[in-house]
Design a protein around this motif. Sequence first.
Motif, PDB file in Angstrom:
ATOM      1  N   ALA A 288       0.811  -1.068  -0.010  1.00  0.00           N
ATOM      2  CA  ALA A 288       0.265  -0.016  -0.141  1.00  0.00           C
ATOM      3  C   ALA A 288       0.918   1.171   0.081  1.00  0.00           C
ATOM      4  N   VAL A 289       0.753   2.214  -1.010  1.00  0.00           N
ATOM      5  CA  VAL A 289       1.527   3.470  -1.101  1.00  0.00           C
ATOM      6  C   VAL A 289       0.472   4.498  -0.787  1.00  0.00           C
ATOM      7  N   GLU A 290       1.081   5.168   0.318  1.00  0.00           N
ATOM      8  CA  GLU A 290       0.267   6.472   0.624  1.00  0.00           C
ATOM      9  C   GLU A 290       1.087   7.695   0.740  1.00  0.00           C
ATOM     10  N   ALA A 291       0.743   8.870   0.206  1.00  0.00           N
ATOM     11  CA  ALA A 291       1.399  10.133   0.102  1.00  0.00           C
ATOM     12  C   ALA A 291       1.036  10.729   1.177  1.00  0.00           C
ATOM     13  N   SER A 292      -0.074  10.660   2.083  1.00  0.00           N
ATOM     14  CA  SER A 292      -0.224  11.303   3.277  1.00  0.00           C
ATOM     15  C   SER A 292       0.421  10.676   4.328  1.00  0.00           C
ATOM     16  N   ALA A 293       1.152  11.355   5.488  1.00  0.00           N
ATOM     17  CA  ALA A 293       1.646  10.566   6.559  1.00  0.00           C
ATOM     18  C   ALA A 293       0.553  10.372   7.409  1.00  0.00           C
ATOM     19  N   ALA A 294      -0.602  11.210   7.817  1.00  0.00           N
ATOM     20  CA  ALA A 294      -1.551  10.678   8.569  1.00  0.00           C
ATOM     21  C   ALA A 294      -2.252   9.519   8.230  1.00  0.00           C
ATOM     22  N   HIS A 295      -2.474   9.500   6.758  1.00  0.00           N
ATOM     23  CA  HIS A 295      -3.177   8.216   6.216  1.00  0.00           C
ATOM     24  C   HIS A 295      -2.482   7.015   6.536  1.00  0.00           C
ATOM     25  N   THR A 296      -0.996   7.354   6.171  1.00  0.00           N
ATOM     26  CA  THR A 296      -0.153   6.068   6.432  1.00  0.00           C
ATOM     27  C   THR A 296      -0.219   5.521   7.729  1.00  0.00           C
TER      28      THR A 296
ATOM     29  N   PRO B 139       5.256   4.999   2.827  1.00  0.00           N
ATOM     30  CA  PRO B 139       4.799   6.253   3.091  1.00  0.00           C
ATOM     31  C   PRO B 139       5.583   7.040   1.547  1.00  0.00           C
ATOM     32  N   GLY B 140       4.720   8.117   1.139  1.00  0.00           N
ATOM     33  CA  GLY B 140       5.269   8.628  -0.336  1.00  0.00           C
ATOM     34  C   GLY B 140       4.406   8.627  -1.539  1.00  0.00           C
ATOM     35  N   ARG B 141       4.702   9.479  -2.343  1.00  0.00           N
ATOM     36  CA  ARG B 141       3.977   9.142  -3.740  1.00  0.00           C
ATOM     37  C   ARG B 141       4.511   8.096  -4.390  1.00  0.00           C
ATOM     38  N   SER B 142       3.788   7.083  -5.149  1.00  0.00           N
ATOM     39  CA  SER B 142       4.147   6.069  -6.025  1.00  0.00           C
ATOM     40  C   SER B 142       4.932   6.730  -7.110  1.00  0.00           C
ATOM     41  N   THR B 143       4.740   7.984  -7.764  1.00  0.00           N
ATOM     42  CA  THR B 143       5.492   8.613  -8.695  1.00  0.00           C
ATOM     43  C   THR B 143       6.744   8.785  -8.319  1.00  0.00           C
ATOM     44  N   ASP B 144       6.905   8.952  -7.089  1.00  0.00           N
ATOM     45  CA  ASP B 144       8.492   9.379  -6.627  1.00  0.00           C
ATOM     46  C   ASP B 144       9.506   8.101  -6.245  1.00  0.00           C
TER      47      ASP B 144
ATOM     48  N   ALA C 286      -6.276   1.354  -6.814  1.00  0.00           N
ATOM     49  CA  ALA C 286      -6.315   2.487  -6.345  1.00  0.00           C
ATOM     50  C   ALA C 286      -7.424   3.579  -6.377  1.00  0.00           C
ATOM     51  N   GLU C 287      -7.811   3.881  -5.553  1.00  0.00           N
ATOM     52  CA  GLU C 287      -9.110   4.911  -5.431  1.00  0.00           C
ATOM     53  C   GLU C 287      -8.636   6.372  -5.402  1.00  0.00           C
ATOM     54  N   LEU C 288      -8.173   6.656  -6.907  1.00  0.00           N
ATOM     55  CA  LEU C 288      -7.798   8.195  -7.075  1.00  0.00           C
ATOM     56  C   LEU C 288      -8.766   8.845  -8.072  1.00  0.00           C
ATOM     57  N   LEU C 289      -9.861   8.595  -7.766  1.00  0.00           N
ATOM     58  CA  LEU C 289     -11.188   9.191  -8.646  1.00  0.00           C
ATOM     59  C   LEU C 289     -11.580  10.286  -7.917  1.00  0.00           C
TER      60      LEU C 289
ATOM     61  N   GLU D  65      -9.482  14.156 -12.051  1.00  0.00           N
ATOM     62  CA  GLU D  65      -8.992  15.458 -11.164  1.00  0.00           C
ATOM     63  C   GLU D  65      -8.025  14.920 -10.090  1.00  0.00           C
ATOM     64  N   GLU D  66      -8.137  13.740  -9.553  1.00  0.00           N
ATOM     65  CA  GLU D  66      -7.154  13.247  -8.570  1.00  0.00           C
ATOM     66  C   GLU D  66      -5.833  12.645  -9.123  1.00  0.00           C
ATOM     67  N   GLY D  67      -5.783  12.793 -10.390  1.00  0.00           N
ATOM     68  CA  GLY D  67      -4.487  12.360 -10.856  1.00  0.00           C
ATOM     69  C   GLY D  67      -4.181  10.903 -11.201  1.00  0.00           C
TER      70      GLY D  67
ATOM     71  N   ALA E 103      -2.324   9.735 -14.548  1.00  0.00           N
ATOM     72  CA  ALA E 103      -0.830   9.929 -14.575  1.00  0.00           C
ATOM     73  C   ALA E 103      -0.177   8.824 -13.411  1.00  0.00           C
ATOM     74  N   VAL E 104      -0.946   8.569 -12.499  1.00  0.00           N
ATOM     75  CA  VAL E 104      -0.260   7.643 -11.332  1.00  0.00           C
ATOM     76  C   VAL E 104      -0.558   6.146 -12.072  1.00  0.00           C
ATOM     77  N   PHE E 105      -1.476   5.608 -12.913  1.00  0.00           N
ATOM     78  CA  PHE E 105      -1.701   4.268 -13.217  1.00  0.00           C
ATOM     79  C   PHE E 105      -0.853   4.196 -14.599  1.00  0.00           C
TER      80      PHE E 105
ATOM     81  N   THR F  39       0.139  14.781 -15.971  1.00  0.00           N
ATOM     82  CA  THR F  39       0.624  14.849 -14.523  1.00  0.00           C
ATOM     83  C   THR F  39      -0.371  14.674 -13.704  1.00  0.00           C
ATOM     84  N   GLU F  40      -0.067  14.825 -12.309  1.00  0.00           N
ATOM     85  CA  GLU F  40      -1.272  14.489 -11.331  1.00  0.00           C
ATOM     86  C   GLU F  40      -2.028  15.986 -11.134  1.00  0.00           C
ATOM     87  N   ASP F  41      -1.366  17.079 -11.697  1.00  0.00           N
ATOM     88  CA  ASP F  41      -2.087  18.285 -11.627  1.00  0.00           C
ATOM     89  C   ASP F  41      -2.789  18.462 -12.855  1.00  0.00           C
TER      90      ASP F  41
HETATM   91  C1  LIG Z   1      -9.533   9.503  -2.924  1.00  0.00           C
HETATM   92  S1  LIG Z   1      -8.195   9.070  -1.517  1.00  0.00           S
HETATM   93  C2  LIG Z   1      -8.652   7.512  -1.236  1.00  0.00           C
HETATM   94  C3  LIG Z   1      -8.482   7.090   0.314  1.00  0.00           C
HETATM   95  C4  LIG Z   1      -8.586   5.563   0.770  1.00  0.00           C
HETATM   96  N1  LIG Z   1      -7.812   4.709  -0.090  1.00  0.00           N
HETATM   97  C5  LIG Z   1     -10.392   5.269   0.501  1.00  0.00           C
HETATM   98  O1  LIG Z   1     -10.225   4.409  -0.498  1.00  0.00           O
HETATM   99  O2  LIG Z   1     -10.912   5.635   1.005  1.00  0.00           O
HETATM  100  C6  LIG Z   1      -6.914   9.200  -2.392  1.00  0.00           C
HETATM  101  C7  LIG Z   1      -5.382   8.912  -1.606  1.00  0.00           C
HETATM  102  O3  LIG Z   1      -4.530   8.605  -2.332  1.00  0.00           O
HETATM  103  C8  LIG Z   1      -3.313   9.312  -1.812  1.00  0.00           C
HETATM  104  N2  LIG Z   1      -2.516   9.557  -3.245  1.00  0.00           N
HETATM  105  C9  LIG Z   1      -2.934  10.379  -4.311  1.00  0.00           C
HETATM  106  N3  LIG Z   1      -1.759  10.191  -5.122  1.00  0.00           N
HETATM  107  C10 LIG Z   1      -0.843   9.468  -4.747  1.00  0.00           C
HETATM  108  C11 LIG Z   1       0.500   9.015  -5.203  1.00  0.00           C
HETATM  109  N4  LIG Z   1       1.004   9.245  -6.354  1.00  0.00           N
HETATM  110  N5  LIG Z   1       1.027   7.776  -4.360  1.00  0.00           N
HETATM  111  C12 LIG Z   1       0.360   7.531  -3.139  1.00  0.00           C
HETATM  112  N6  LIG Z   1      -0.488   7.888  -2.601  1.00  0.00           N
HETATM  113  C13 LIG Z   1      -1.230   9.116  -3.333  1.00  0.00           C
HETATM  114  C14 LIG Z   1      -3.806  10.620  -1.216  1.00  0.00           C
HETATM  115  O4  LIG Z   1      -3.174  11.026  -0.331  1.00  0.00           O
HETATM  116  C15 LIG Z   1      -5.175  10.108  -0.609  1.00  0.00           C
HETATM  117  O5  LIG Z   1      -4.965   9.644   0.520  1.00  0.00           O
END
Ligand SMILES: C[S@@+](CC[C@H](N)C(=O)[O-])C[C@H]1O[C@@H](n2cnc3c(N)ncnc32)[C@H](O)[C@@H]1O
Length: 259
Positions: free
Chosen positions: A12-20, A43-48, A66-69, A75-77, A80-82, A241-243
């Motif tokens: 599991a890769v998670e960018a936010s320290a609190a979520h990690t 901890p960290g961004r998968s892309t880094d 990944a739940e990046l929708l 809009e949440e990137g 680019a991440v996939f 990109t994610e932006d």
């Molecule tokens: C929409 S939330 C989903 C949170 C949780 N996984 C869920 O399903 O409820 C997206 C999460 O992905 C993380 N995130 C976004 N881009 C990321 C990346 N490139 N690598 C790792 N984490 C990323 C964000 O920090 C955020 O916590």
Amino acid sequence: MSLKSGAEQVVAVEASAAHTAAARRRLERLFGDTTGRRVQVLPGRSTDMEETALMPFGTKPDLLVAELLGYTASEEGAPAVFADLQRRLGPLPAVPSAAQSLAVPVAPLVLSRTDVWRNWWVHGGWLSRGQFPPGPALYDCRNFPRELELAEPQVWEEFNFSNLDQLEAQLQQDRELVFNLPAGTEVGGLLLWMRAELADGIYIDTRKECTSWNQYYLHLGPQVIGPDGRLGVSAKVDARTEDVSYEFQVGQKSYRSHP
Ligand SMILES: C[S@@+](CC[C@H](N)C(=O)[O-])C[C@H]1O[C@@H](n2cnc3c(N)ncnc32)[C@H](O)[C@@H]1O
């Protein structure tokens, strides 16, 4: 979820320290001493991260989840991440396997006093129609009145997360849509939302179903459909990109997410 669904090991890769930290606490409660053998939370961004860091068990994954929708598909990137993970670890099936964003032109929104008060109470200062700024703006919304929809929705962006060749070609999109509306119709803006295909034939449509995702109301200010009965909508998406950035031209009005 992946472990409950039968995965032997999960990274599991998670960018936010609190979520990690929250994920680690939860997993330790569930799996105690065996946590590290079954799941690694990085901890960290998968892309880094280097490929070796992304594969702490030393094997390539069988599946990307990944739940990046967002309220839109991109809009949440997610594209680019996939794409980045598919280039470096793939080809791999992905969940969600695909996602789209849809748009429908809507009549100008007129909020009742009760709506204005309720929006102010819940969200703090959502505007009434009279207070909408003249220029375009994007508003979070849900339960947008269906009777204001003026046409059938159309897709303005689409991503196939499981197929890298298709996804590479989708990272920049430029669509010209035409909505046929009776001459004289007043259009206030566009309603935008997301639909995801989680796996074959299993969809979430955030307009049809009650989910935690909202929709967007793109307020453009009223315009009237001319005698040709056509509303041209051009939608440009840059999701390399994610932006992610968007540019909409809707009839005579335009909106850019990045000025
Ligand atoms: C929409 S939330 C989903 C949170 C949780 N996984 C869920 O399903 O409820 C997206 C999460 O992905 C993380 N995130 C976004 N881009 C990321 C990346 N490139 N690598 C790792 N984490 C990323 C964000 O920090 C955020 O916590």
